[in-house]
Design an enzyme around this catalytic site. Structure first.
Site, PDB file in Angstrom:
ATOM      1  N   GLY A  12      35.932  32.131  50.954  1.00  0.00           N
ATOM      2  CA  GLY A  12      37.365  32.244  51.221  1.00  0.00           C
ATOM      3  C   GLY A  12      37.805  33.689  51.301  1.00  0.00           C
ATOM      4  N   ILE A  14      38.315  36.018  48.965  1.00  0.00           N
ATOM      5  CA  ILE A  14      37.472  36.983  48.238  1.00  0.00           C
ATOM      6  C   ILE A  14      36.050  36.957  48.794  1.00  0.00           C
ATOM      7  CG2 ILE A  14      36.558  37.690  46.007  1.00  0.00           C
ATOM      8  CD1 ILE A  14      38.977  36.478  44.674  1.00  0.00           C
ATOM      9  N   GLY A  15      35.526  35.759  49.052  1.00  0.00           N
ATOM     10  CA  GLY A  15      34.150  35.645  49.547  1.00  0.00           C
ATOM     11  C   GLY A  15      33.929  36.420  50.829  1.00  0.00           C
ATOM     12  N   ASP A  34      29.909  27.745  51.661  1.00  0.00           N
ATOM     13  CA  ASP A  34      31.195  27.082  51.415  1.00  0.00           C
ATOM     14  C   ASP A  34      31.062  25.606  51.792  1.00  0.00           C
ATOM     15  OD1 ASP A  34      34.300  28.561  51.167  1.00  0.00           O
ATOM     16  OD2 ASP A  34      34.164  26.405  51.577  1.00  0.00           O
ATOM     17  N   THR A 120      35.917  32.820  39.689  1.00  0.00           N
ATOM     18  CA  THR A 120      36.840  31.686  39.751  1.00  0.00           C
ATOM     19  C   THR A 120      37.702  31.593  38.484  1.00  0.00           C
ATOM     20  OG1 THR A 120      35.201  30.525  41.104  1.00  0.00           O
ATOM     21  CG2 THR A 120      36.953  29.189  40.112  1.00  0.00           C
ATOM     22  N   ARG A 152      43.707  48.104  37.884  1.00  0.00           N
ATOM     23  CA  ARG A 152      45.171  47.982  38.034  1.00  0.00           C
ATOM     24  C   ARG A 152      45.879  48.929  37.063  1.00  0.00           C
ATOM     25  NH1 ARG A 152      44.975  41.318  38.751  1.00  0.00           N
ATOM     26  NH2 ARG A 152      45.055  41.358  41.047  1.00  0.00           N
ATOM     27  N   HIS A 176      41.170  37.137  30.638  1.00  0.00           N
ATOM     28  CA  HIS A 176      41.846  37.475  31.915  1.00  0.00           C
ATOM     29  C   HIS A 176      43.126  36.657  32.000  1.00  0.00           C
ATOM     30  CE1 HIS A 176      42.355  38.923  35.903  1.00  0.00           C
ATOM     31  NE2 HIS A 176      42.110  37.767  36.512  1.00  0.00           N
TER      32      HIS A 176
HETATM   33  O1  TXD Z   1      39.867  38.623  38.522  1.00  0.00           O
HETATM   34  C1  TXD Z   1      39.540  37.470  38.847  1.00  0.00           C
HETATM   35  N1  TXD Z   1      38.457  36.882  38.307  1.00  0.00           N
HETATM   36  C2  TXD Z   1      40.394  36.701  39.840  1.00  0.00           C
HETATM   37  C3  TXD Z   1      39.630  35.637  40.613  1.00  0.00           C
HETATM   38  C4  TXD Z   1      41.131  37.567  40.772  1.00  0.00           C
HETATM   39  C5  TXD Z   1      41.736  36.965  41.862  1.00  0.00           C
HETATM   40  C6  TXD Z   1      41.427  35.564  42.316  1.00  0.00           C
HETATM   41  N2  TXD Z   1      40.565  34.865  41.407  1.00  0.00           N
HETATM   42  C7  TXD Z   1      40.138  33.505  41.662  1.00  0.00           C
HETATM   43  O2  TXD Z   1      39.039  33.475  42.576  1.00  0.00           O
HETATM   44  C8  TXD Z   1      41.167  32.594  42.267  1.00  0.00           C
HETATM   45  O3  TXD Z   1      42.129  32.199  41.304  1.00  0.00           O
HETATM   46  C9  TXD Z   1      40.289  31.455  42.731  1.00  0.00           C
HETATM   47  O4  TXD Z   1      39.986  30.627  41.633  1.00  0.00           O
HETATM   48  C10 TXD Z   1      38.999  32.187  43.174  1.00  0.00           C
HETATM   49  C11 TXD Z   1      38.874  32.345  44.651  1.00  0.00           C
HETATM   50  O5  TXD Z   1      39.986  32.987  45.160  1.00  0.00           O
HETATM   51  P1  TXD Z   1      40.148  33.103  46.781  1.00  0.00           P
HETATM   52  O6  TXD Z   1      41.394  33.854  47.035  1.00  0.00           O
HETATM   53  O7  TXD Z   1      38.871  33.554  47.388  1.00  0.00           O
HETATM   54  O8  TXD Z   1      40.395  31.557  47.163  1.00  0.00           O
HETATM   55  P2  TXD Z   1      40.132  30.862  48.578  1.00  0.00           P
HETATM   56  O9  TXD Z   1      40.442  31.802  49.681  1.00  0.00           O
HETATM   57  O10 TXD Z   1      40.817  29.536  48.496  1.00  0.00           O
HETATM   58  O11 TXD Z   1      38.553  30.628  48.572  1.00  0.00           O
HETATM   59  C12 TXD Z   1      37.953  29.699  47.728  1.00  0.00           C
HETATM   60  C13 TXD Z   1      36.861  29.024  48.539  1.00  0.00           C
HETATM   61  C14 TXD Z   1      37.415  28.150  49.678  1.00  0.00           C
HETATM   62  O12 TXD Z   1      36.925  28.608  50.923  1.00  0.00           O
HETATM   63  C15 TXD Z   1      36.920  26.762  49.351  1.00  0.00           C
HETATM   64  O13 TXD Z   1      36.549  25.987  50.472  1.00  0.00           O
HETATM   65  C16 TXD Z   1      35.708  27.091  48.515  1.00  0.00           C
HETATM   66  O14 TXD Z   1      36.127  28.152  47.686  1.00  0.00           O
HETATM   67  N3  TXD Z   1      35.236  25.965  47.718  1.00  0.00           N
HETATM   68  C17 TXD Z   1      33.932  25.771  47.467  1.00  0.00           C
HETATM   69  N4  TXD Z   1      32.865  26.510  47.801  1.00  0.00           N
HETATM   70  C18 TXD Z   1      31.674  26.018  47.364  1.00  0.00           C
HETATM   71  N5  TXD Z   1      31.524  24.875  46.634  1.00  0.00           N
HETATM   72  C19 TXD Z   1      32.607  24.146  46.292  1.00  0.00           C
HETATM   73  N6  TXD Z   1      32.446  22.993  45.580  1.00  0.00           N
HETATM   74  C20 TXD Z   1      33.885  24.588  46.706  1.00  0.00           C
HETATM   75  N7  TXD Z   1      35.143  24.099  46.542  1.00  0.00           N
HETATM   76  C21 TXD Z   1      35.949  24.969  47.165  1.00  0.00           C
END
Ligand code: TXD
Length: 313
Positions: A12, A14-15, A34, A120, A152, A176
């Site tokens: 997503g 971050i990824g 994903d 996550t 930050r 966090h």
């Molecule tokens: O400091 C920190 N640790 C945090 C982390 C800082 C900011 C955001 N933080 C957390 O990272 C945020 O609260 C989320 O829990 C994760 C991911 O954030 P992101 O902004 O990358 O979210 P997205 O864009 O929704 O991407 C998540 C992806 C999305 O493409 C889904 O399809 C995928 O996760 N996804 C999966 N991938 C693999 N396997 C499974 N089961 C799955 N389910 C959803």
């Protein structure tokens, strides 16, 4: 020497940024994984097509199959849902715990020797769950939060003092969440204690903003959370591992007596090198900072207990 292999579990916001940074830094070959069909494949192809311009030759693959992460040296986990305005990180607990369980099974089966960096949210519970579900040693499962929160804190101090961000050294420890612990007593600007350069009230305001900085961005973006700075933080940790930097960074690490705490993940300074989390570094804290760390640890324990109730439910 073969290039390292970096598996990004979650393609997503971050990824995708992780993949871009890893390529730009020639950190290793990248596999974007994903569950959304086409998303990792499309981002991988797009990034590959930037290679001739940026001058990187790393392999970048998108996939929906854990088979493709076989042999990964590092796994960076962002799989899950991010916050929406008005949500706390804890609100993500149930949904993301189930996702992390599936991710842990995939990593355990296909990348059993990887160093795993979890992002996550709610971070402290999710990294706890991933370690439990993989049974990996504590040295190979770490959470990314403190590097971001400290960055930050450093940003806001540098802005206030109109100095380079690279001149500000700071650590934010603990969970966090809203009770994270900016360690004011160890914060320096060009080696000068920050409390000599800014009044207490201003530092109070900066530290309050640091605790809410994630929510500030969620409120502005409305459709998701921060991704550039979390990705940069995780890449710094992966780089420390892959290049054996022995960097001392604030990360969510498993404690077994350090800081007087045990059997929980909490943000503390750790040394990251080829051995993963090679050791926990115990820094001096004021009595108030130590109390705040213990309070934050209490919240993490409550969060893990809530997660266990959800998973049992
Ligand atoms: O400091 C920190 N640790 C945090 C982390 C800082 C900011 C955001 N933080 C957390 O990272 C945020 O609260 C989320 O829990 C994760 C991911 O954030 P992101 O902004 O990358 O979210 P997205 O864009 O929704 O991407 C998540 C992806 C999305 O493409 C889904 O399809 C995928 O996760 N996804 C999966 N991938 C693999 N396997 C499974 N089961 C799955 N389910 C959803």
């Amino acid at each position: 020497m073969p290039r390292a292999k970096i598996a990004l579990i979650g393609a997503g916001m971050i990824g995708g940024t992780l993949a871009h940074l890893a390529a730009l830094k020639h950190l290793g070959d990248v596999v974007l994984f994903d569950v959304i069909d086409g998303l990792p494949q499309g981002k991988a192809l797009d990034l590959l097509e930037a290679g001739p311009i940026e001058g990187y030759d790393v392999l970048i693959q998108g996939t929906g199959s854990y088979q493709d992460i076989v042999g990964a040296d590092v796994c960076i986990v962002t799989a899950g849902v991010p916050r929406k305005p008005g949500m706390s990180r804890d609100d993500l607990l149930g949904t993301n715990a189930k996702i992390i369980r599936a991710v842990a099974a995939g990593i355990r089966q296909h990348a059993p020797s990887a160093f795993v960096i979890v992002l996550t949210n709610p971070l402290d519970a999710m990294v706890t769950l991933l370690k439990r579900e993989t049974s990996f040693p504590k040295a190979r499962v770490v959470g990314m939060a403190g590097v971001l929160d400290s960055s930050r804190y450093r940003t806001f101090i540098a802005q206030e003092l109109k100095v380079s961000v690279t001149s500000v050294a700071a650590m934010v420890l603990g969970g966090h969440g809203d009770d994270m612990v900016p360690v004011r007593s160890a914060c320096t600007v060009g080696g000068v204690p920050v409390s000599r350069l800014l009044p207490g009230a201003k530092l109070d305001a900066i530290e309050a903003r640091t605790r809410q900085a994630g929510g500030e961005i969620v409120g502005l973006l409305k459709t998701g959370s921060a991704f550039y700075s979390p990705a940069a933080a995780a890449i710094q940790m992966a780089d420390a591992y892959l290049n054996d930097r022995k960097a001392v960074l604030p990360c969510a690490a498993y404690l077994e007596g350090e800081y007087g705490l045990r059997d929980l993940y909490l943000g503390v300074p750790v040394q990251i090198g080829a051995g993963g989390v090679e050791r926990v570094v115990e820094m001096e804290l004021t009595p108030a900072e130590r109390d705040a760390l213990f309070q934050s640890a209490g919240h993490v324990r409550e969060l893990v207990e809530a997660m266990d109730r959800v998973l049992k439910g």
